[in-house]
Design a protein around this motif. Structure first.
Motif, PDB file in Angstrom:
ATOM      1  N   VAL A 172       0.638  -1.445   0.106  1.00 13.40           N
ATOM      2  CA  VAL A 172       0.188  -0.217   0.539  1.00 13.40           C
ATOM      3  C   VAL A 172       0.883   0.836   0.094  1.00 13.40           C
ATOM      4  O   VAL A 172       0.106   2.306  -0.335  1.00 13.40           O
ATOM      5  N   MET A 173       2.038   1.028   0.352  1.00 12.38           N
ATOM      6  CA  MET A 173       2.776   2.373   0.747  1.00 12.38           C
ATOM      7  C   MET A 173       3.450   2.645  -0.793  1.00 12.38           C
ATOM      8  O   MET A 173       3.089   3.991  -0.818  1.00 12.38           O
ATOM      9  N   PRO A 174       3.309   2.849  -1.984  1.00 10.98           N
ATOM     10  CA  PRO A 174       3.604   2.586  -3.284  1.00 10.98           C
ATOM     11  C   PRO A 174       1.893   3.978  -3.654  1.00 10.98           C
ATOM     12  O   PRO A 174       2.442   4.569  -4.159  1.00 10.98           O
ATOM     13  N   LYS A 175       1.101   3.074  -2.714  1.00  9.97           N
ATOM     14  CA  LYS A 175      -0.577   3.549  -3.332  1.00  9.97           C
ATOM     15  C   LYS A 175      -0.220   5.197  -2.858  1.00  9.97           C
ATOM     16  O   LYS A 175      -0.816   6.148  -3.611  1.00  9.97           O
ATOM     17  N   ILE A 176      -0.071   5.289  -1.190  1.00 16.31           N
ATOM     18  CA  ILE A 176       0.331   6.568  -0.700  1.00 16.31           C
ATOM     19  C   ILE A 176       1.088   7.034  -1.674  1.00 16.31           C
ATOM     20  O   ILE A 176       0.506   9.232  -1.093  1.00 16.31           O
TER      21      ILE A 176
END
Length: 298
Positions: A172-176
């Motif tokens: 999820v971090m790259p999406k944020i």
């Protein structure tokens, strides 16, 4: 290079070159520190893209020293306070990604126990030494780092499957990062970084870092207001601050001081992200904790 010098040599050199000794009280000295943002942080502030960023004090700042020496020099005079799990809280205050909210809420609900569980999973050891390795992993993943690279550096056996939370956090971090880059300020900032700071090879990640530093700045300024209500403060340490151990602050319990700073920092962050970014995070509480010196238990 601190890594190649014994601590006593580093300490003597710092005191001789950077400290003005007190003329009255033996064993007391002062270092006058001027803080400034780095070049990119200053540009982003000047452009109005962020309100403030991380500040640096250079070689006079005791924060520049290895942490143990910083503590040895300053603990007698200052209480050291900072935001617990700071950038995870800042990310949670800003993101609207549903999966990101779930993962960050899961982490922030019981971060220490979760990191111990992850350490036990990868190393069969949940001691402080190994939870620090997990902390390093999560900081790296927050800036879109690779679990595989961390596993290789730490010698994690290839037969150990990925921990469920680590997999979800890493996903999820790259999406944020992309979410933040698509903000109006993010689009302008990443264009500026690409054009004028080509050495920053990941503009989206760089912007994410400075966006979180903006909330670090907001929180730090709230803590400075409280510190100046007492006897003031010493060095600034990212989101942290060293509050002078004066008579007024000594008359307040540590629990009450933490509560006062927590309320001030939480309100400042909440008001700021609501006003500037339209985020509503009334239920999010930003813990501000006193950090005991690491040598106190030795």
């Amino acid at each position: 290079d601190f890594r190649t010098q014994p601590y006593h040599r580093i300490l003597c050199k710092y005191i001789d070159q950077q400290v003005q000794r007190d003329g009255v009280e033996p064993g007391v000295g002062w270092a006058s520190v001027r803080y400034r943002q780095d070049e990119l942080g200053q540009r982003l502030v000047e452009k109005g893209l962020i309100k403030g960023a991380r500040v640096y004090g250079g070689r006079r700042d005791p924060f520049h020293l290895p942490s143990l020496l910083n503590e040895l020099l300053t603990d007698k005079f200052y209480l050291n306070l900072d935001d617990s799990k700071a950038h995870h809280y800042y990310m949670r205050a800003l993101t609207q990604n549903p999966d990101g909210i779930l993962v960050l809420d899961e982490f922030l609900t019981n971060a220490d126990l979760l990191m111990e569980e992850i350490a036990e999973h990868y190393f069969s050891n949940s001691s402080l030494e190994f939870t620090k390795k997990v902390k390093t992993l999560l900081h790296s993943l927050a800036m879109d780092g690779s679990v595989g690279s961390w596993r290789n550096r730490q010698g994690v056996h290839e037969g150990i499957v990925e921990h469920s939370f680590v997999s979800r956090f890493a996903a999820v971090m790259p999406k944020i990062t992309q979410e933040f880059a698509q903000m109006p300020a993010g689009k302008e900032a990443t264009a500026l970084i690409r054009k004028d700071f080509p050495d920053r090879t990941h503009p989206g990640r760089t912007w994410k870092s400075f966006l979180l530093q903006e909330l670090e700045f907001v929180s730090r300024e709230a803590k400075r207001v409280i510190a100046n209500k007492y006897e003031g403060h010493g060095s600034l340490e990212h989101d942290g601050i060293k509050i002078l151990r004066g008579t007024r602050v000594q008359s307040v319990s540590e629990e009450d001081l933490e509560r006062e700073l927590r309320l001030a920092a939480t309100k400042s962050i909440h008001d700021f992200v609501q006003y500037k970014y339209g985020r509503n995070n009334e239920g999010l509480i930003l813990p501000v904790l006193i950090k005991p010196a690491s040598f106190m238990g030795e």
